[in-house]
Write a protein that holds these residues in place. Structure first.
Motif, short mmCIF file in Angstrom:
data_model
loop_
_atom_site.label_atom_id
_atom_site.label_comp_id
_atom_site.label_asym_id
_atom_site.label_seq_id
_atom_site.Cartn_x
_atom_site.Cartn_y
_atom_site.Cartn_z
N LYS A 9 0.05 4.12 0.72
CA LYS A 9 -0.38 5.06 1.75
C LYS A 9 0.14 4.68 3.15
N CYS A 10 -0.01 3.39 3.50
CA CYS A 10 0.39 2.99 4.85
C CYS A 10 1.46 1.91 4.87
N CYS A 35 -6.15 -1.84 -0.11
CA CYS A 35 -5.46 -2.13 1.14
C CYS A 35 -6.48 -2.50 2.22
N CYS A 43 0.84 -1.19 0.00
CA CYS A 43 0.00 0.00 0.00
C CYS A 43 0.88 1.25 0.00
N HIS A 79 -7.32 2.07 1.32
CA HIS A 79 -6.86 2.84 0.18
C HIS A 79 -6.88 1.99 -1.09
N CYS A 113 -6.01 0.16 5.52
CA CYS A 113 -6.53 1.54 5.54
C CYS A 113 -7.61 1.79 4.49
ZN LIG Z 1 -2.98 1.09 3.40
#
Ligand SMILES: [Zn+2]
Length: 96
Positions: free
Chosen positions: A37-38, A81, A35, A86, A84
Motif C-alpha cells: 500500500k505505501c 505495516c 507494504c 495495512h 500505515c
Molecule cells: Zn504501509
C-alpha cells in the motif's frame, strides 16, 4: 568520447553491478517485506502458517554419506505495516 571518459563509465558500470549484486544477495538471505500500500519496509510478521514441508539435501559439499538434511518449509506469512497499518499476506520458503 575520449578514453578517460570511457574508463570512468566502465568503472561506474562495475560499481553499480557490484552494488546491485550485493542488494540482491541481501534480499535472498534476509527476508524483506514491502507494504503493497505505501511501499514501506517497516513491516512486522504477526503470524505465519506452514503450507508445506519437505526435507532437502543441499547439493555440493559435504560427505556423500550425508546427515546434512535440511527442513524446508513453505510458509504463508501474515504481515502488518507499521507505517500505515495495512495487513497483508505473502508466501515464503524457509530452510532450517
Ligand atoms: Zn504501509
Amino acid at each position: 568520447m575520449n578514453q578517460s571518459t570511457l574508463f570512468f563509465l566502465v568503472l561506474l558500470a562495475m560499481f553499480l553491478g557490484i552494488l546491485f549484486f550485493n542488494l540482491y544477495q541481501r534480499n535472498t538471505t534476509k527476508e524483506v517485506h514491502k507494504c503493497p500500500k505505501c511501499d514501506s519496509l517497516d513491516v512486522i510478521e504477526v503470524d505465519h502458517q506452514t503450507v508445506d514441508s519437505r526435507t532437502v539435501i543441499p547439493s555440493g559439499g559435504g560427505s556423500p554419506a550425508g546427515g546434512d538434511v535440511r527442513l524446508q518449509l513453505d510458509m504463508k506469512l501474515f504481515l502488518r505495516c507499521k507505517s500505515c497499518g495495512h495487513g497483508f499476506q505473502t508466501k515464503t520458503t524457509r530452510t532450517y
